[in-house]
Every structure is written in structure tokens, then in C-alpha cells.
Design a protein around this motif. Structure first.
Motif, PDB file in Angstrom:
ATOM      1  N   ILE A 133       9.698  17.110  -0.638  1.00  0.00           N
ATOM      2  CA  ILE A 133       8.351  16.544  -0.671  1.00  0.00           C
ATOM      3  C   ILE A 133       7.657  16.899   0.637  1.00  0.00           C
ATOM      4  CG2 ILE A 133       7.009  14.413  -0.817  1.00  0.00           C
ATOM      5  CD1 ILE A 133       9.707  13.199  -2.016  1.00  0.00           C
ATOM      6  N   THR A 134       6.473  17.491   0.551  1.00  0.00           N
ATOM      7  CA  THR A 134       5.697  17.815   1.751  1.00  0.00           C
ATOM      8  C   THR A 134       4.397  17.022   1.727  1.00  0.00           C
ATOM      9  OG1 THR A 134       6.606  20.061   1.806  1.00  0.00           O
ATOM     10  CG2 THR A 134       4.628  19.643   3.116  1.00  0.00           C
ATOM     11  N   LEU A 135       4.223  16.166   2.718  1.00  0.00           N
ATOM     12  CA  LEU A 135       3.038  15.318   2.839  1.00  0.00           C
ATOM     13  C   LEU A 135       2.156  15.869   3.949  1.00  0.00           C
ATOM     14  CD1 LEU A 135       4.954  11.933   2.718  1.00  0.00           C
ATOM     15  CD2 LEU A 135       3.652  12.930   0.842  1.00  0.00           C
ATOM     16  N   ARG A 136       0.863  16.000   3.666  1.00  0.00           N
ATOM     17  CA  ARG A 136      -0.082  16.445   4.691  1.00  0.00           C
ATOM     18  C   ARG A 136      -1.461  15.915   4.307  1.00  0.00           C
ATOM     19  NH1 ARG A 136      -0.291  21.428   8.015  1.00  0.00           N
ATOM     20  NH2 ARG A 136       1.164  22.435   6.582  1.00  0.00           N
ATOM     21  N   PRO A 137      -1.796  14.710   4.746  1.00  0.00           N
ATOM     22  CA  PRO A 137      -3.124  14.174   4.429  1.00  0.00           C
ATOM     23  C   PRO A 137      -4.221  15.065   4.986  1.00  0.00           C
ATOM     24  CG  PRO A 137      -1.693  12.471   5.314  1.00  0.00           C
ATOM     25  CD  PRO A 137      -1.000  13.781   5.534  1.00  0.00           C
ATOM     26  N   ILE A 138      -5.304  15.173   4.261  1.00  0.00           N
ATOM     27  CA  ILE A 138      -6.426  15.979   4.706  1.00  0.00           C
ATOM     28  C   ILE A 138      -7.443  15.137   5.463  1.00  0.00           C
ATOM     29  CG2 ILE A 138      -8.458  17.241   3.853  1.00  0.00           C
ATOM     30  CD1 ILE A 138      -6.717  18.482   1.755  1.00  0.00           C
ATOM     31  N   GLU A 139      -7.592  13.883   5.059  1.00  0.00           N
ATOM     32  CA  GLU A 139      -8.695  13.081   5.593  1.00  0.00           C
ATOM     33  C   GLU A 139      -8.254  11.845   6.369  1.00  0.00           C
ATOM     34  OE1 GLU A 139     -12.164  13.813   2.379  1.00  0.00           O
ATOM     35  OE2 GLU A 139     -10.461  12.652   1.626  1.00  0.00           O
ATOM     36  N   SER A 140      -6.957  11.621   6.546  1.00  0.00           N
ATOM     37  CA  SER A 140      -6.509  10.432   7.265  1.00  0.00           C
ATOM     38  C   SER A 140      -5.133  10.699   7.864  1.00  0.00           C
ATOM     39  CB  SER A 140      -6.444   9.231   6.318  1.00  0.00           C
ATOM     40  OG  SER A 140      -5.500   9.477   5.285  1.00  0.00           O
ATOM     41  N   THR A 141      -4.739   9.832   8.788  1.00  0.00           N
ATOM     42  CA  THR A 141      -3.412   9.948   9.370  1.00  0.00           C
ATOM     43  C   THR A 141      -2.391   9.267   8.465  1.00  0.00           C
ATOM     44  OG1 THR A 141      -3.746   7.915  10.633  1.00  0.00           O
ATOM     45  CG2 THR A 141      -4.321  10.002  11.714  1.00  0.00           C
ATOM     46  N   LEU A 142      -1.133   9.608   8.665  1.00  0.00           N
ATOM     47  CA  LEU A 142      -0.052   9.042   7.860  1.00  0.00           C
ATOM     48  C   LEU A 142       1.091   8.694   8.806  1.00  0.00           C
ATOM     49  CD1 LEU A 142       0.664   8.575   4.808  1.00  0.00           C
ATOM     50  CD2 LEU A 142       1.909  10.733   4.914  1.00  0.00           C
ATOM     51  N   THR A 143       1.458   7.418   8.851  1.00  0.00           N
ATOM     52  CA  THR A 143       2.553   7.017   9.722  1.00  0.00           C
ATOM     53  C   THR A 143       3.885   7.370   9.080  1.00  0.00           C
ATOM     54  OG1 THR A 143       2.783   4.813   8.749  1.00  0.00           O
ATOM     55  CG2 THR A 143       1.159   5.071  10.525  1.00  0.00           C
ATOM     56  N   ALA A 144       4.922   7.353   9.889  1.00  0.00           N
ATOM     57  CA  ALA A 144       6.256   7.642   9.371  1.00  0.00           C
ATOM     58  C   ALA A 144       6.651   6.629   8.309  1.00  0.00           C
ATOM     59  CB  ALA A 144       7.271   7.641  10.513  1.00  0.00           C
ATOM     60  N   ARG A 145       6.291   5.360   8.538  1.00  0.00           N
ATOM     61  CA  ARG A 145       6.636   4.338   7.537  1.00  0.00           C
ATOM     62  C   ARG A 145       5.896   4.579   6.222  1.00  0.00           C
ATOM     63  NH1 ARG A 145       8.769  -0.204   5.989  1.00  0.00           N
ATOM     64  NH2 ARG A 145       7.550  -1.733   4.808  1.00  0.00           N
ATOM     65  N   GLU A 146       4.626   4.954   6.296  1.00  0.00           N
ATOM     66  CA  GLU A 146       3.873   5.251   5.070  1.00  0.00           C
ATOM     67  C   GLU A 146       4.491   6.431   4.333  1.00  0.00           C
ATOM     68  OE1 GLU A 146      -0.640   3.783   6.296  1.00  0.00           O
ATOM     69  OE2 GLU A 146       0.090   5.760   6.921  1.00  0.00           O
ATOM     70  N   ALA A 147       4.912   7.441   5.095  1.00  0.00           N
ATOM     71  CA  ALA A 147       5.565   8.598   4.476  1.00  0.00           C
ATOM     72  C   ALA A 147       6.862   8.175   3.797  1.00  0.00           C
ATOM     73  CB  ALA A 147       5.838   9.663   5.522  1.00  0.00           C
ATOM     74  N   ASN A 148       7.615   7.289   4.443  1.00  0.00           N
ATOM     75  CA  ASN A 148       8.870   6.814   3.856  1.00  0.00           C
ATOM     76  C   ASN A 148       8.628   5.993   2.594  1.00  0.00           C
ATOM     77  OD1 ASN A 148      10.303   8.062   5.877  1.00  0.00           O
ATOM     78  ND2 ASN A 148      10.540   6.212   7.118  1.00  0.00           N
ATOM     79  N   LEU A 149       7.568   5.196   2.587  1.00  0.00           N
ATOM     80  CA  LEU A 149       7.229   4.414   1.393  1.00  0.00           C
ATOM     81  C   LEU A 149       6.877   5.331   0.227  1.00  0.00           C
ATOM     82  CD1 LEU A 149       5.131   1.535   2.995  1.00  0.00           C
ATOM     83  CD2 LEU A 149       7.318   1.275   1.787  1.00  0.00           C
ATOM     84  N   MET A 150       6.128   6.397   0.507  1.00  0.00           N
ATOM     85  CA  MET A 150       5.783   7.356  -0.541  1.00  0.00           C
ATOM     86  C   MET A 150       7.035   8.059  -1.037  1.00  0.00           C
ATOM     87  SD  MET A 150       2.224   8.913   1.026  1.00  0.00           S
ATOM     88  CE  MET A 150       1.949  10.049  -0.335  1.00  0.00           C
ATOM     89  N   ARG A 151       7.907   8.416  -0.102  1.00  0.00           N
ATOM     90  CA  ARG A 151       9.173   9.036  -0.490  1.00  0.00           C
ATOM     91  C   ARG A 151       9.946   8.115  -1.410  1.00  0.00           C
ATOM     92  NH1 ARG A 151      14.624   7.420  -0.508  1.00  0.00           N
ATOM     93  NH2 ARG A 151      15.995   9.225  -0.174  1.00  0.00           N
ATOM     94  N   ASP A 152      10.010   6.822  -1.069  1.00  0.00           N
ATOM     95  CA  ASP A 152      10.775   5.876  -1.879  1.00  0.00           C
ATOM     96  C   ASP A 152      10.160   5.682  -3.260  1.00  0.00           C
ATOM     97  OD1 ASP A 152      12.551   5.595   0.167  1.00  0.00           O
ATOM     98  OD2 ASP A 152      11.968   3.546   0.720  1.00  0.00           O
ATOM     99  N   ASP A 153       8.821   5.699  -3.349  1.00  0.00           N
ATOM    100  CA  ASP A 153       8.175   5.559  -4.658  1.00  0.00           C
ATOM    101  C   ASP A 153       8.500   6.752  -5.556  1.00  0.00           C
ATOM    102  OD1 ASP A 153       7.089   3.111  -4.091  1.00  0.00           O
ATOM    103  OD2 ASP A 153       5.115   3.881  -3.529  1.00  0.00           O
ATOM    104  N   ILE A 154       8.515   7.941  -4.974  1.00  0.00           N
ATOM    105  CA  ILE A 154       8.879   9.130  -5.746  1.00  0.00           C
ATOM    106  C   ILE A 154      10.345   9.059  -6.155  1.00  0.00           C
ATOM    107  CG2 ILE A 154       9.144  11.640  -5.651  1.00  0.00           C
ATOM    108  CD1 ILE A 154       6.717  11.672  -3.754  1.00  0.00           C
ATOM    109  N   TYR A 155      11.177   8.612  -5.232  1.00  0.00           N
ATOM    110  CA  TYR A 155      12.614   8.474  -5.502  1.00  0.00           C
ATOM    111  C   TYR A 155      12.843   7.539  -6.690  1.00  0.00           C
ATOM    112  CZ  TYR A 155      17.571   7.464  -4.555  1.00  0.00           C
ATOM    113  OH  TYR A 155      18.940   7.305  -4.649  1.00  0.00           O
TER     114      TYR A 155
END
Length: 372
Positions: A336-358
Motif C-alpha cells: 500500500i502506498t499512501l501519498r496525500p495530495i492536499e493534506s498531511t498524513l500522520t504515521a498513526r493515520e497511515a496505520n489506521l488506513m492500513r488496518d482498515d484495508i487489512y
């Protein structure tokens, strides 16, 4: 068993902004389409008629009336989005053609260019050049005489390429479509690579016959082009998500055909997941399942891809024990490659997205979440 779109999924699809439609606000895609249309009508001395129909179409017009066989793989719900047994979101703008032909006058029709742009809906990959609802245009010259032939088709290709990518080299390779004869794929040379720009052919006689028109007295040229790719190639845009970005630095560049000026984007955040899936796991549905898992956060995802798929029997014993995987299952490695275009993304937010996909993809007994 076929599953159908939920009410929310259908609402999201039907309210998505169509960048090719001036009624939804200005966009460079409209300028590009206008240049193509003008170039073709000037070359031929014919009028252009723009047709914008609802993206909800009958399955019959999307497939059967265009000549697709009952066994065509794209009918499968892995590729098409069904609303009911008889209605679907169109998978190509060619779905407007059968109705268009049925409504043509039996005699005395015009030689005209019919322009059919809009969103189409597919279950597609997630990466820098693909989305589940791309823009497409069908450009069909329909003539009430048998005058059109392969020479006219080649001229159409040359005019189109020059309008989209002035000065570009192009080539054609044979392609098969159920609604054309002499089918061709049009490739353009970008850097050192040949990239597909469009597909085209002569209108198949059965289209006229099924609409009650004499195929001996009618002829036509059919061409379909992805507008997202055409615009990305014209402007040099590296990521398809930029076409819809609202950031002023980006959005202001989507109002004309001037070359893309890079803006500073955040570095990518990558997460690899190891999940248990059925051995019949189909990479074709990966994109749609991830889109559903992320919902409104989908735009923060740059890409998702399958790195490997290993059957239970081929895994080392230690891996089988750790995963508690069973016969009939496989271990899938997904990046999974995350790269927001219009906002920042914290490590915790990235981990939450990873977990939702998981959670959306994993079908094993052992669950490994990282967000805490």
C-alpha cells in the motif's frame, strides 16, 4: 451469484463530478475535447452533435446490442457494476450507440460526427494512471451513404493524434471489437515507450441492421479514447488524482492545456501487509475492495498492488503456524502506498488506513493490526 451496488454506492457514482461536462464546472479536459472535435469537423466539413446520456444503461445496450457475446469476460461483476439484473453503470460510452442508431431517421439523415463523452465505471486497478470511474469519449462519424472506408479511418486517426499530442509519432496495431470491422489500436510514442491512446474501426454492419437501417446504405467510423490519459499525456501530468485535486496550486493548472508545473508533494508512506485469502483470490477485485474499505479517504491512496500469492502448501511450516492458514487458502503480500495530495498524513493515520484495508481483505484466524 451477482451482487448489486448499494444505494450509497450508486449515489456516490451518480454524483461524481464529470470533468468533461461544462455544466459541472470548467476543466482542461473540456478544452482538449473541444480541440479534437473542432479538428475533425474541419477536416471533414461536417457538423458535430454532442450526446450526454445517463450513465445508467440497460445491460442489453452496454453489451448485447453492440455485439458482445454472452461469454464476454467483461460482463463478469469483477469488471462491471450492476444495479439490477437489467441495468448497470455503463462500462464504456459506446453504450449510447444502439439508442442513437435506433433514433436516426430511416432516410435523409445527416453525415455528422457524434461526440459521446462522460464517466464510465469499471472495477480497475489503483495506481497513478487508473481509477474506477475514468472519463471516456466515443467519436463516431455516421454517414447515410456507403462512402466511408479505411482511408477515412486512417485520416481520422491522424487528425486525432495531432489534436491531442501535436507532432507525436503514432502507429496502429490490429484490435478486435464486436462493433467494428478493421479494428485498430492507436499507440503514440512518449519518450521511448509506445502508449495506447485510442481504439477504432469501421462501424460493423450489424449495428445498422439491428437498428433497422440498411447496412448497404450506411457507413461509419468508430473511435473511443480515454480522456484522462489523453489529458495526462498532453499536459505531462504524473498522477491521475491530480485531475480532481482542489489544492489551488494544482486546480489552477487544470483549467487550460499549458504544460504541468510540478508542485511539492509529500513523500510516500508505504505499508506492506501479509494476509490470508482464498486460493482463488482475484487481483482484479483488489482495487474495488480497497476503495470500499477507505471510503472518503480513498484519495490519499496512491497505489495498491499484489506483490505475491503463495498457496498454503508452498509456505514454510513456520509461516503456516504463524498465520494458522488452512488448505484452500493462500498468503497474499500486498503493498500500500499512501501519498496525500492536499493534506498531511500522520504515521498513526497511515496505520489506521492500513488496518482498515487489512480487515477488509484478510480472511485468516490470526489478526495482526498495528494502529493500536
Amino acid at each position: 451469484m451477482t451482487t448489486y451496488l448499494s444505494a450509497d454506492e450508486l449515489h456516490d457514482a451518480l454524483t461524481l463530478r464529470d470533468l468533461s461536462n461544462p455544466e459541472h464546472g470548467p476543466h482542461a479536459m473540456q478544452e482538449l475535447l473541444g480541440q479534437v472535435t473542432t479538428a475533425l469537423t474541419r477536416r471533414w466539413g461536417v457538423v458535430a452533435k454532442t450526446v450526454r446520456n445517463s450513465p445508467l444503461v440497460s445491460v442489453t445496450d452496454n453489451y448485447d446490442n453492440l455485439g458482445f457475446s454472452a461469454s464476454t469476460v467483461t460482463r463478469d461483476q469483477r469488471y462491471s457494476r450492476y444495479v439490477s439484473p437489467t441495468v448497470m453503470l455503463r462500462s464504456h460510452t459506446s453504450a449510447s450507440v444502439p439508442g442513437l442508431l435506433r433514433n436516426l431517421p430511416r432516410t435523409g439523415g445527416l453525415d455528422e460526427l457524434v461526440v459521446m463523452p462522460g464517466l464510465v465505471y469499471r472495477r480497475d486497478a489503483i495506481d497513478r494512471t487508473h481509477v474506477g470511474a475514468p472519463h471516456q469519449v466515443d467519436l463516431w462519424r455516421i454517414c447515410p451513404s456507403p462512402a466511408l472506408g479505411p482511408v477515412d479511418l486512417e485520416s481520422m486517426i491522424a487528425v486525432l493524434v495531432e489534436a491531442v499530442l501535436p507532432g507525436a509519432r503514432w502507429r496502429t496495431v490490429p484490435a478486435v471489437h464486436p462493433y467494428t470491422t478493421n479494428g485498430l489500436q492507436v499507440d503514440v510514442l512518449v519518450g521511448s515507450a509506445w502508449l495506447e491512446l485510442a481504439e477504432c474501426g469501421m462501424m460493423a454492419p450489424h449495428l445498422f441492421a439491428e437498428a433497422g437501417l440498411d447496412p448497404e446504405q450506411w457507413s461509419g467510423l468508430a473511435l473511443g479514447m480515454g480522456l484522462d490519459r489523453a489529458l495526462m499525456l498532453r499536459k505531462g501530468i504524473p498522477d491521475i488524482r491530480l485531475l480532481r485535486a482542489r489544492d489551488q496550486r494544482i486546480g489552477s493548472q487544470m483549467l487550460d492545456l499549458a504544460p504541468w508545473q510540478p508542485v511539492s508533494l509529500l513523500p510516500p508512506i508505504r505499508r506492506d501487509i501479509s494476509i490470508v485469502v482464498p486460493t482463488s483470490f482475484d487481483e482484479e477485485i483488489l482495487g474495488d475492495e480497497v476503495r470500499q474499505a477507505l471510503g472518503e479517504r480513498m484519495d490519499d491512496l496512491e497505489s495498491v498492488g499484489l506483490l505475491g500469492l503463495t498457496d498454503c502448501e508452498d509456505l514454510p511450516a513456520a509461516a503456516r503456524d504463524r498465520l494458522q492458514i488452512e488448505p484452500g487458502q493462500a498468503n497474499a503480500l500486498i503493498r500500500i502506498t499512501l501519498r496525500p495530495i492536499e493534506s498531511t498524513l500522520t504515521a498513526r493515520e497511515a496505520n489506521l488506513m492500513r488496518d482498515d484495508i487489512y480487515r477488509a481483505l484478510h480472511q485468516g484466524r490470526v489478526v495482526e493490526l498495528i494502529a493500536g
